[in-house]
Design a protein around this motif. Structure first.
Motif, PDB file in Angstrom:
ATOM      1  N   GLY A  75      24.990  28.062  32.959  1.00 31.66           N
ATOM      2  CA  GLY A  75      24.918  28.514  34.344  1.00 31.66           C
ATOM      3  C   GLY A  75      26.251  28.335  35.065  1.00 31.66           C
ATOM      4  O   GLY A  75      26.749  29.252  35.712  1.00 31.66           O
ATOM      5  N   ALA A  76      26.840  27.148  34.902  1.00 30.44           N
ATOM      6  CA  ALA A  76      28.111  26.876  35.584  1.00 30.44           C
ATOM      7  C   ALA A  76      29.191  27.852  35.120  1.00 30.44           C
ATOM      8  O   ALA A  76      29.961  28.381  35.925  1.00 30.44           O
ATOM      9  CB  ALA A  76      28.542  25.432  35.308  1.00 30.44           C
ATOM     10  N   GLY A  80      31.114  30.881  37.267  1.00 28.03           N
ATOM     11  CA  GLY A  80      32.568  30.953  37.356  1.00 28.03           C
ATOM     12  C   GLY A  80      33.101  32.322  36.987  1.00 28.03           C
ATOM     13  O   GLY A  80      33.977  32.868  37.655  1.00 28.03           O
ATOM     14  N   ILE A  81      32.570  32.893  35.919  1.00 28.67           N
ATOM     15  CA  ILE A  81      33.097  34.170  35.450  1.00 28.67           C
ATOM     16  C   ILE A  81      32.711  35.306  36.396  1.00 28.67           C
ATOM     17  O   ILE A  81      33.534  36.141  36.756  1.00 28.67           O
ATOM     18  CB  ILE A  81      32.596  34.472  34.030  1.00 28.67           C
ATOM     19  CG1 ILE A  81      33.304  33.536  33.052  1.00 28.67           C
ATOM     20  CG2 ILE A  81      32.862  35.915  33.653  1.00 28.67           C
ATOM     21  CD1 ILE A  81      32.908  33.724  31.645  1.00 28.67           C
ATOM     22  N   LEU A  86      24.675  32.614  42.309  1.00 26.16           N
ATOM     23  CA  LEU A  86      23.252  32.787  41.996  1.00 26.16           C
ATOM     24  C   LEU A  86      22.998  33.251  40.563  1.00 26.16           C
ATOM     25  O   LEU A  86      21.861  33.473  40.181  1.00 26.16           O
ATOM     26  CB  LEU A  86      22.618  33.786  42.977  1.00 26.16           C
ATOM     27  CG  LEU A  86      22.557  33.282  44.418  1.00 26.16           C
ATOM     28  CD1 LEU A  86      21.981  34.346  45.323  1.00 26.16           C
ATOM     29  CD2 LEU A  86      21.733  32.023  44.503  1.00 26.16           C
ATOM     30  N   VAL A  87      24.055  33.421  39.792  1.00 32.13           N
ATOM     31  CA  VAL A  87      23.796  33.870  38.421  1.00 32.13           C
ATOM     32  C   VAL A  87      23.587  32.662  37.511  1.00 32.13           C
ATOM     33  O   VAL A  87      24.131  31.595  37.729  1.00 32.13           O
ATOM     34  CB  VAL A  87      24.945  34.754  37.863  1.00 32.13           C
ATOM     35  CG1 VAL A  87      25.204  35.916  38.779  1.00 32.13           C
ATOM     36  CG2 VAL A  87      26.201  33.960  37.642  1.00 32.13           C
ATOM     37  N   GLU A  88      22.780  32.834  36.530  1.00 32.24           N
ATOM     38  CA  GLU A  88      22.534  31.836  35.487  1.00 32.24           C
ATOM     39  C   GLU A  88      21.807  32.563  34.369  1.00 32.24           C
ATOM     40  O   GLU A  88      21.431  33.730  34.534  1.00 32.24           O
ATOM     41  CB  GLU A  88      21.728  30.660  36.049  1.00 32.24           C
ATOM     42  CG  GLU A  88      20.350  31.031  36.539  1.00 32.24           C
ATOM     43  CD  GLU A  88      19.277  30.225  35.833  1.00 32.24           C
ATOM     44  OE1 GLU A  88      19.601  29.258  35.135  1.00 32.24           O
ATOM     45  OE2 GLU A  88      18.111  30.594  35.958  1.00 32.24           O
ATOM     46  N   PRO A  89      21.624  31.938  33.211  1.00 28.16           N
ATOM     47  CA  PRO A  89      21.040  32.678  32.086  1.00 28.16           C
ATOM     48  C   PRO A  89      19.726  33.367  32.438  1.00 28.16           C
ATOM     49  O   PRO A  89      19.459  34.472  31.991  1.00 28.16           O
ATOM     50  CB  PRO A  89      20.824  31.587  31.038  1.00 28.16           C
ATOM     51  CG  PRO A  89      21.833  30.559  31.336  1.00 28.16           C
ATOM     52  CD  PRO A  89      22.032  30.580  32.812  1.00 28.16           C
ATOM     53  N   THR A 152      20.452  43.886  38.472  1.00 28.74           N
ATOM     54  CA  THR A 152      20.457  44.388  37.113  1.00 28.74           C
ATOM     55  C   THR A 152      19.871  43.353  36.158  1.00 28.74           C
ATOM     56  O   THR A 152      19.079  43.686  35.276  1.00 28.74           O
ATOM     57  CB  THR A 152      21.898  44.705  36.672  1.00 28.74           C
ATOM     58  OG1 THR A 152      22.545  45.384  37.730  1.00 28.74           O
ATOM     59  CG2 THR A 152      21.912  45.558  35.443  1.00 28.74           C
ATOM     60  N   GLY A 153      20.261  42.078  36.380  1.00 29.79           N
ATOM     61  CA  GLY A 153      19.738  41.010  35.532  1.00 29.79           C
ATOM     62  C   GLY A 153      18.224  40.914  35.622  1.00 29.79           C
ATOM     63  O   GLY A 153      17.537  40.799  34.607  1.00 29.79           O
TER      64      GLY A 153
END
Lengths: 335, 264
Positions: A75-76, A80-81, A86-89, A152-153
């Protein structure tokens, strides 16, 4: 105090918390154990205690460590990328892709020759496929901007869930039971080689990602900004995408879908420790491991003798936290 | 210092820049001007290797930049772009990021020397006054200064700036360009900057390149480039060029439609 000393101090703190929670988790359960019993079990004076502690509880703690740390680290890194808090796997659909991969393997028997390695392998492939889709849509061609990325996720998650439903509809009753049980997310695992392999992958992921954490810091000023600082941005992203796919694929294949660990933990830490990835990555890993072991202990004991799937607990906490963050995101992470 | 030879580049197969040739001498301040869409930012992106040219070469100190490592370029060329993204970090941390090109692969933390260098340039640009503030909390002018400081901490020989004065009030415009001029004369840093404001370009640059539709319209001293004919031709706007009474540099006056009618 310089950054190096500061980070060592912080890491030691989190390690201490992790060890403390692990010991507590080892001692409590349907039958509580006192520290004295633990000592007796270690020295081999009590066989029944030994088997509860080391054959049932310890594997769960070890898996919790590998999975919690790995997901939180993933997640971290993703935050960063993609430069989005709010993004994570899970929210990016990477967990969904991994789930689909593992289910395909469970039903098709494609990886039968690989024995216990086939699940992680297919999990990794599923996760990697989703990351490639996200990457080619958002970063490379610039089709979706950062906020569209989340949608999209979520859609990818929907699609993989639907395909999963289709697979379940087509499969036999005993297989359905097996799949459902696994999807709910549990840290139960009795295959020792798999446990050690999970820990190995998880820690390797942490070590490799640490070598590139300066790049991740540089990426926080944008991809062009990072390139101007001499970072080979494409290479860094490739390495991190492989690491996050491995971590997520492995975590999902071992323990099912455990949502939001990668969101809550890094986010919380960022509020207190700042945005420096040199501190954030290792802290996220240790804190994520501690958090999942804690959640699992709650899952085991809260409604005892009934055991709640740990994915349910993290899902409830994480979902509420997500909404809370969404309403105040401008304060924390302005573009 | 910098030689551009037959550069052709663009996006998605479409040429934005056509056959660009020019050289920048060491210690020079070169201004790039031109209307919107004339290819100024594209040129800057090509110079920093963000954009791969379709053909042509860019030589930095005699070496083709496409034969150099990313790190190697970042130690010689620093860029202050128009993108203002900075994550969640303090001004001080941001300035220190300028040392990243000097890190070894396995180096995670800055050394004592890195901190001293960051310290030195923060004092020079004045950002040390708000070093503990977060990048998001400071004003546009302070931000621009912080970005220039980060670029200086890279200790470059060539500084590229994309519209360093846009959206700033005149105090900050002059403050930033004075700083750049000082860096140029004291530290001998060569400067290439894109400017929108023709008068600032005329006042501060040694040489100016006027871009028009992806080609170099003219390249020379402010007096050679900023003529009313050239500006009317490229910008399609009626102007009058006079000399600034103090510096004797060319100054462009705009003529509004109402005034034009009056004078006919």
């Amino acid at each position: 105090m310089n950054n190096k000393k500061k980070s060592i101090l912080i890491f030691t703190g989190f390690l201490a918390i992790l060890i403390l929670i692990s010991i507590i988790s080892l001692l409590i359960g349907s039958k509580n154990t006192s520290p004295a019993d633990l000592l007796r079990a270690i020295t081999g004076q009590s066989d029944s205690e030994y088997s509860i502690l080391f054959d049932i509880r310890l594997p769960r703690i070890l898996i919790g460590f590998a999975v919690g740390g790995g997901l939180s680290l993933a997640g971290a890194i993703l935050q960063g990328i993609f430069r989005n808090p709010l993004v994570e796997p899970y929210t990016l659909g990477i967990s969904g892709g991994a789930t689909l991969g593992v289910c395909l393997n469970l039903l098709s028997g494609l990886g039968a020759g690989l024995s216990f390695l086939s699940m992680p392998l297919f999990g990794f492939l599923g996760a990697f496929a989703v990351i490639l889709i996200l990457y080619s849509l958002s970063v490379k061609r610039g089709i979706i901007k950062m906020n569209g990325l989340l949608l999209t996720g979520v859609m990818i998650s929907f699609v993989s869930t639907s395909i999963l439903m289709l697979i379940i509809a087509l499969s036999k009753a005993e297989e359905i039971h097996r799949i459902m049980f696994w999807i709910m997310g549990s840290l139960e695992e009795t295959n020792w080689p798999l446990i050690w392999l999970s820990i190995g992958i998880s820690i390797t992921g942490l070590i490799v990602s640490c070598f590139y954490c300066v790049d991740l810091n540089a990426l926080s000023i944008g991809e062009e900004g990072a390139a101007h600082l001499g970072i080979n941005v494409e290479k860094t992203k490739r390495i991190y995408f492989i690491i996050t796919s491995l971590l997520t694929g492995f975590a999902v294949s071992v323990s099912g879908v455990i949502a939001f660990i990668g969101l809550i933990v890094p986010h919380f830490l960022r509020m207190f420790l700042g945005g420096d990835y040199r501190i954030l990555l290792v802290s996220s890993y240790l804190a994520g491991a501690a958090f999942l072991i804690f959640c699992d202990t709650v899952a085991r004991t809260a409604l005892s003798p009934v055991e709640v799937p740990v994915g349910v607990i993290t899902g409830i906490i994480g979902g509420c936290f997500f909404i809370y963050t969404l309403t105040r995101r401008g304060i924390l992470w302005e573009k | 210092m910098l030689d551009i030879k037959n550069l052709i580049c663009g996006y998605n197969g479409k040429n934005i820049l056509n056959d660009i040739n020019f050289s920048v001498n060491k210690g020079e301040i070169l201004g790039i001007i031109g209307p919107n869409g004339s290819g100024k930012t594209t040129l800057l992106r090509a110079l920093t290797r963000i954009l791969k040219p379709y053909s042509g070469n860019i030589f930095l100190l005699g070496q083709d930049i496409h034969d150099m490592g990313y790190n190697e370029i970042a130690r010689k060329v620093a860029v202050v772009s128009q993108e203002h993204e900075s994550g969640w970090m303090k001004v001080e941390e941001y300035a220190l990021m300028g040392r990243v090109p000097y890190y070894n692969r396995f180096q995670l933390f800055e050394k004592k020397g890195d901190i001293e260098i960051a310290e030195k340039y923060m004092l020079m640009s004045g950002v040390h006054l708000y070093r503990d503030k977060f990048m998001q909390q400071i004003s546009g002018g302070e931000r621009q200064l912080a970005e220039i400081t980060r670029a200086l901490v890279q200790e470059p020989e060539l500084l590229l700036l994309d519209e360093p004065t846009s959206h700033l009030d005149i105090t900050h415009q002059v403050g930033i360009l004075d700083l750049i001029k000082r860096l140029n004369s004291e530290l001998k840093i060569t400067v290439v900057m894109i400017l929108h404001d023709l008068n600032l370009a005329g006042e501060y640059c040694d040489k100016i390149i006027l871009l028009n539709q992806g080609c170099i319209y003219n390249h020379g001293t402010p007096h050679e480039v900023l003529t009313y004919k050239a500006i009317e031709d490229v910008y399609k706007t009626v102007v009058i060029v006079e000399n600034n009474p103090i510096s004797n540099k060319p100054y462009v006056f705009l003529v509004s439609e109402a005034e034009k009618k009056k004078n006919i």
